[in-house]
Design a protein around this motif. Sequence first.
Motif, PDB file in Angstrom:
ATOM      1  N   LEU A 387      24.846  -7.863  41.290  1.00 21.76           N
ATOM      2  CA  LEU A 387      24.642  -6.879  42.899  1.00 21.76           C
ATOM      3  C   LEU A 387      25.854  -5.759  43.459  1.00 21.76           C
ATOM      4  CD1 LEU A 387      21.525  -7.992  44.923  1.00 21.76           C
ATOM      5  CD2 LEU A 387      21.416  -6.150  42.818  1.00 21.76           C
ATOM      6  N   VAL A 392      23.714  -4.311  36.787  1.00 18.14           N
ATOM      7  CA  VAL A 392      22.531  -4.570  36.590  1.00 18.14           C
ATOM      8  C   VAL A 392      21.805  -5.655  35.186  1.00 18.14           C
ATOM      9  CG1 VAL A 392      20.239  -3.090  36.264  1.00 18.14           C
ATOM     10  CG2 VAL A 392      21.859  -2.115  37.482  1.00 18.14           C
ATOM     11  N   THR A 452      13.491  -1.759  48.484  1.00 21.17           N
ATOM     12  CA  THR A 452      14.798  -1.352  48.083  1.00 21.17           C
ATOM     13  C   THR A 452      16.152  -2.208  48.832  1.00 21.17           C
ATOM     14  OG1 THR A 452      13.879   1.019  48.035  1.00 21.17           O
ATOM     15  CG2 THR A 452      16.455   0.607  48.476  1.00 21.17           C
ATOM     16  N   TYR A 458      26.261  -0.456  47.061  1.00 24.06           N
ATOM     17  CA  TYR A 458      25.123  -0.263  45.837  1.00 24.06           C
ATOM     18  C   TYR A 458      23.953   0.038  46.508  1.00 24.06           C
ATOM     19  CZ  TYR A 458      28.975  -0.147  42.458  1.00 24.06           C
ATOM     20  OH  TYR A 458      30.330  -0.564  41.601  1.00 24.06           O
ATOM     21  N   TYR A 460      19.052  -0.152  45.196  1.00 29.18           N
ATOM     22  CA  TYR A 460      18.684  -0.545  44.075  1.00 29.18           C
ATOM     23  C   TYR A 460      16.801  -0.260  44.482  1.00 29.18           C
ATOM     24  CZ  TYR A 460      22.855  -2.934  42.729  1.00 29.18           C
ATOM     25  OH  TYR A 460      24.128  -3.506  42.345  1.00 29.18           O
ATOM     26  N   ILE A 462      13.501  -1.087  43.500  1.00 24.87           N
ATOM     27  CA  ILE A 462      13.154  -1.875  42.447  1.00 24.87           C
ATOM     28  C   ILE A 462      11.202  -2.184  42.731  1.00 24.87           C
ATOM     29  CG2 ILE A 462      12.938  -4.495  41.723  1.00 24.87           C
ATOM     30  CD1 ILE A 462      16.062  -4.882  43.040  1.00 24.87           C
ATOM     31  N   SER A 495      13.420   7.319  44.448  1.00 29.89           N
ATOM     32  CA  SER A 495      14.754   7.112  44.399  1.00 29.89           C
ATOM     33  C   SER A 495      15.242   8.627  45.161  1.00 29.89           C
ATOM     34  CB  SER A 495      15.129   6.879  43.269  1.00 29.89           C
ATOM     35  OG  SER A 495      15.201   7.521  42.203  1.00 29.89           O
ATOM     36  N   PHE A 507      20.644   2.765  41.647  1.00 32.24           N
ATOM     37  CA  PHE A 507      19.810   2.746  40.207  1.00 32.24           C
ATOM     38  C   PHE A 507      18.383   2.629  40.419  1.00 32.24           C
ATOM     39  CE2 PHE A 507      23.786   0.562  40.540  1.00 32.24           C
ATOM     40  CZ  PHE A 507      24.250   0.994  39.166  1.00 32.24           C
ATOM     41  N   LEU A 509      15.200   0.388  39.271  1.00 31.56           N
ATOM     42  CA  LEU A 509      14.550  -0.488  38.006  1.00 31.56           C
ATOM     43  C   LEU A 509      13.361  -1.573  38.282  1.00 31.56           C
ATOM     44  CD1 LEU A 509      16.553  -3.368  36.327  1.00 31.56           C
ATOM     45  CD2 LEU A 509      16.588  -4.156  39.279  1.00 31.56           C
ATOM     46  N   TRP A 525      16.043  -0.582  33.288  1.00 28.79           N
ATOM     47  CA  TRP A 525      17.162   0.469  34.633  1.00 28.79           C
ATOM     48  C   TRP A 525      17.563   1.491  34.609  1.00 28.79           C
ATOM     49  CZ3 TRP A 525      21.836   1.477  34.437  1.00 28.79           C
ATOM     50  CH2 TRP A 525      22.784   0.626  33.252  1.00 28.79           C
ATOM     51  N   ARG A 527      20.172   4.694  35.974  1.00 25.54           N
ATOM     52  CA  ARG A 527      21.294   5.098  36.690  1.00 25.54           C
ATOM     53  C   ARG A 527      21.014   6.268  37.362  1.00 25.54           C
ATOM     54  NH1 ARG A 527      27.246   2.875  38.227  1.00 25.54           N
ATOM     55  NH2 ARG A 527      27.490   4.611  40.002  1.00 25.54           N
TER      56      ARG A 527
END
Length: 529
Positions: A387, A392, A452, A458, A460, A462, A495, A507, A509, A525, A527
């Motif tokens: 992470l 990922v 999130t 970073y 992510y 999710i 996102s 990302f 995911l 996933w 990017r």
Amino acid sequence: MLKKLPIGIQTFREIIEEGYVYVDKTDHAWALASSGKYYFLSRPRRFGKSLFLDTLKELHEGSEVLFRGLYIHERWDWSKRHPVIRLDFSAGVLRSRAELDLRIEWMLKENAERLGVFCDRTRNDIPGCLSELIIRAHAAAGQRVVILVDEYDKPILDNITDLARAAEVREGLKNLYSAIKGQDAHIQLVLMTGVTKFSKVSLFSGINQLRDITLSAAFGAICGYTQLDLETSFREHLRGVDWARLKQWYNGYAFRGESVYNPFDILLFISEANQFRNYWFETGNPSFLIELLRNRRLFLPDLEGIEASEEILDSFDIERIDPVTLLFQTGYLTIADTRERFGQWLFALRIPNQEVRHALANHLIDAYTERLPSERLEWQKSVYGPLSCGDVDAFIAAIKRLFAGIPWRNFTHNDLPESEGYYASVLYAFLASLNAEIIPEDISNHGQVDLTAKLAGYIYVIEIKLNRKPEGSGAGEKGESTNPALAQIRARDYSAKYRDLPGKGLFELGLVFDGQVRNLVQADWRRVD
């Protein structure tokens, strides 16, 4: 020379006479004494309740010299000295009604001897003896009696896992407290403190005139240290401290007033050369609470955004324990915001600070996975590494190993693996334990994504789905068109609100779990530039 730190000291006289740091709470003592008579206060453990009670004891006994220079000194009538009855249930564990009654009888005898009166136990039961003690103390001193009860609920909480025994002990306490109601003419002040507040029907029916100041904004800082307290009373002790980080770790407890720090945290933090650790959390044993959360299938991400009414927050019954009530009263949740709707107060709750979030997450991980802390640490490393560098695929592999390592006996005679919330809860607990910034059920203008997570620059986004069909495709960008979780992220553009933010990477995911396999069966996933 720096003043000494009052670590573990709950005696007001010792703190003043021995030159320890004292944070002046006598303004609250004055407010209590001048505006009412019967009070109840609930605060989490180690928040300074016992010290405040002892301050009230010295104040009403007329120990004038101890209060010189404090807020109340010029306002108090030092010519009056009230007899004080102190009942303290904080010591030891009482495992039966017989043990409780024996402890109460000892405390009544100790108070009678200290006040120079007596209670004839041959003619009185426990409430009768307390009533006689109140009347005789008033007559002997010529001033009305002050009654202070410390940790009034501890005998019940010590037996909370045994419903019959807890109910038996509760009736014993109710029997004692019922004596207070009929002695109004002889009473100057009553303050009862504890961690929980039981409903008036179950425990307080005998003294229903108590004013509950737990959620009174005027008494929000009656226990705990405010930011100003730290910047004045502890100014030299905290010279050079990272204030922002200190607030993040230990501030945040709010009871409709100014937010406060737990005193135990601050005193230990200073004594340990400003090392950030879980000082307060480690002194408790939340095993019952953790098991309750697990059995009630509480969706752990919801801990970051619960809304509750006042009835839920201030009423605790052993026959029907609400996890939200217990989380709030024990200090694992606190008030973030207050609003009024349809004639009642509603409270938005949150986890107070980083210490509670981090430590609670670790305990939840251990409960959900039934692994030792040493095993948990290896899993945390395997999740944190990927992470923190945007790998990922390695993160997905770590998730699979995590769920593969959870014993199958965890799922015997229950349907945990058939719940999407179970997988989200375990994942949430792991991310929270890594000190990641987590936004559960992250809302956008097109809906809300499950989680999130932000870590090391970073982001992510999710989404989690539960699949009861045969195992799907493996990890990678190539499967995104057939992954329902990733497809939902893309279709609803979850996102979008993060695309213009600075950072190392964003990302999307999609995680699909299977209830029979009890693991991740599809993870795809992409990017986002």
